[in-house]
Write a protein that holds these residues in place. Structure first.
Motif, PDB file in Angstrom:
ATOM      1  N   UNK A  19       1.104  -1.481  -0.088  1.00 45.23           N
ATOM      2  CA  UNK A  19       0.037  -0.126  -0.167  1.00 45.23           C
ATOM      3  C   UNK A  19       0.727   1.345   0.179  1.00 45.23           C
ATOM      4  N   UNK A  20       1.954   1.023  -0.318  1.00 49.51           N
ATOM      5  CA  UNK A  20       3.105   2.268  -0.296  1.00 49.51           C
ATOM      6  C   UNK A  20       3.433   2.434  -2.185  1.00 49.51           C
ATOM      7  N   UNK A  21       3.564   3.843  -2.319  1.00 49.97           N
ATOM      8  CA  UNK A  21       4.512   4.587  -2.963  1.00 49.97           C
ATOM      9  C   UNK A  21       5.729   3.799  -3.254  1.00 49.97           C
ATOM     10  N   UNK A  22       6.243   3.172  -4.491  1.00 43.45           N
ATOM     11  CA  UNK A  22       7.753   2.901  -5.193  1.00 43.45           C
ATOM     12  C   UNK A  22       7.708   3.960  -5.617  1.00 43.45           C
ATOM     13  N   UNK A  23       9.105   3.438  -6.106  1.00 42.49           N
ATOM     14  CA  UNK A  23      10.300   4.739  -6.717  1.00 42.49           C
ATOM     15  C   UNK A  23      11.125   4.179  -7.659  1.00 42.49           C
ATOM     16  N   UNK A  24      11.897   4.172  -8.788  1.00 38.61           N
ATOM     17  CA  UNK A  24      12.603   3.920  -9.464  1.00 38.61           C
ATOM     18  C   UNK A  24      13.963   4.379  -9.196  1.00 38.61           C
ATOM     19  N   UNK A  25      14.950   4.416  -9.708  1.00 39.55           N
ATOM     20  CA  UNK A  25      16.052   4.665  -8.870  1.00 39.55           C
ATOM     21  C   UNK A  25      16.228   6.064  -8.776  1.00 39.55           C
ATOM     22  N   UNK A  26      15.986   6.942 -10.062  1.00 40.94           N
ATOM     23  CA  UNK A  26      15.907   8.319 -10.384  1.00 40.94           C
ATOM     24  C   UNK A  26      15.309   9.091  -9.253  1.00 40.94           C
ATOM     25  N   UNK A  27      13.862   8.396  -8.320  1.00 43.86           N
ATOM     26  CA  UNK A  27      13.259   9.295  -7.939  1.00 43.86           C
ATOM     27  C   UNK A  27      11.387   9.476  -8.016  1.00 43.86           C
ATOM     28  N   UNK A  28      11.776   8.380  -9.012  1.00 45.30           N
ATOM     29  CA  UNK A  28      10.277   8.963 -10.309  1.00 45.30           C
ATOM     30  C   UNK A  28       9.292   7.814  -9.886  1.00 45.30           C
ATOM     31  N   UNK A  29       8.211   7.575  -9.764  1.00 43.76           N
ATOM     32  CA  UNK A  29       7.197   6.580  -9.048  1.00 43.76           C
ATOM     33  C   UNK A  29       7.018   6.041  -9.899  1.00 43.76           C
ATOM     34  N   UNK A  30       6.703   4.806  -9.513  1.00 40.01           N
ATOM     35  CA  UNK A  30       6.497   4.146 -10.495  1.00 40.01           C
ATOM     36  C   UNK A  30       5.479   2.077 -10.107  1.00 40.01           C
ATOM     37  N   UNK A  31       4.864   1.604 -10.265  1.00 36.10           N
ATOM     38  CA  UNK A  31       3.932   0.085 -10.016  1.00 36.10           C
ATOM     39  C   UNK A  31       4.347  -0.734  -9.229  1.00 36.10           C
ATOM     40  N   UNK A  32       3.972  -1.279  -8.485  1.00 40.12           N
ATOM     41  CA  UNK A  32       4.442  -1.738  -8.009  1.00 40.12           C
ATOM     42  C   UNK A  32       5.111  -3.316  -8.501  1.00 40.12           C
ATOM     43  N   UNK A  33       4.649  -3.714  -9.439  1.00 41.21           N
ATOM     44  CA  UNK A  33       5.019  -4.603 -11.016  1.00 41.21           C
ATOM     45  C   UNK A  33       6.035  -4.249 -11.588  1.00 41.21           C
ATOM     46  N   UNK A  34       6.325  -2.624 -11.529  1.00 42.57           N
ATOM     47  CA  UNK A  34       7.308  -2.611 -12.664  1.00 42.57           C
ATOM     48  C   UNK A  34       8.781  -2.370 -11.391  1.00 42.57           C
ATOM     49  N   UNK A  35       8.499  -1.837  -9.898  1.00 45.04           N
ATOM     50  CA  UNK A  35       9.797  -2.382  -9.142  1.00 45.04           C
ATOM     51  C   UNK A  35       9.832  -3.798  -8.310  1.00 45.04           C
TER      52      UNK A  35
END
Length: 125
Positions: free
Chosen positions: A8-24
């Motif tokens: 239930x939390x927001x994921x971020x890629x290494x650049x700090x861009x929000x991404x969906x859980x599936x991408x993480x």
């Protein structure tokens, strides 16, 4: 991952861009993708003494309840030979995390009498 940590939390890629859980999940599934640095420091004057410094992209803002600002999605930590956490800090950028990793390594070398530094993993960007 939907039922685990960060469901239930927001994921971020290494650049700090929000991404969906599936991408993480996909990124975290790539061996070594999350590693910023992994270093072991031994003390040849005391073979029972060791420090492991580990720095990684976590993908979640683990310090979300802390200070305001950008999400802190990288973690740098120092462990003793029994894997007890001695120090842990979170950072917003890979650059900050890499600098912290090096500072932790230098501090561990300063603590040891006769330090030997072993890079136990290559930096992955």
């Amino acid at each position: 991952m939907a039922d685990g940590v960060g469901a239930n939390r927001q994921w971020y890629d290494p650049s700090g861009r929000p991404i969906p859980a599936e991408e993480a999940e996909r990124l975290l599934g790539q061996p070594g993708y999350d590693r910023v640095g992994s270093t072991t420091i031994l003390d040849m004057a005391d073979l029972d003494w060791a420090r492991d410094v580990s720095t990684a992209w976590i993908g979640l803002d683990l310090d979300a309840d802390g200070e305001p600002g950008p999400p802190r999605i990288f973690e740098a930590a120092v462990f003793d030979r029994d894997h007890v956490t001695l120090e842990r800090r979170w950072y917003a950028t890979e650059e900050e995390a890499a600098l912290a990793h090096e500072a932790f390594v230098v501090a561990a070398c300063d603590e040891a009498v006769d330090p030997v530094v072993l890079q136990t993993g290559d930096q992955v960007s």
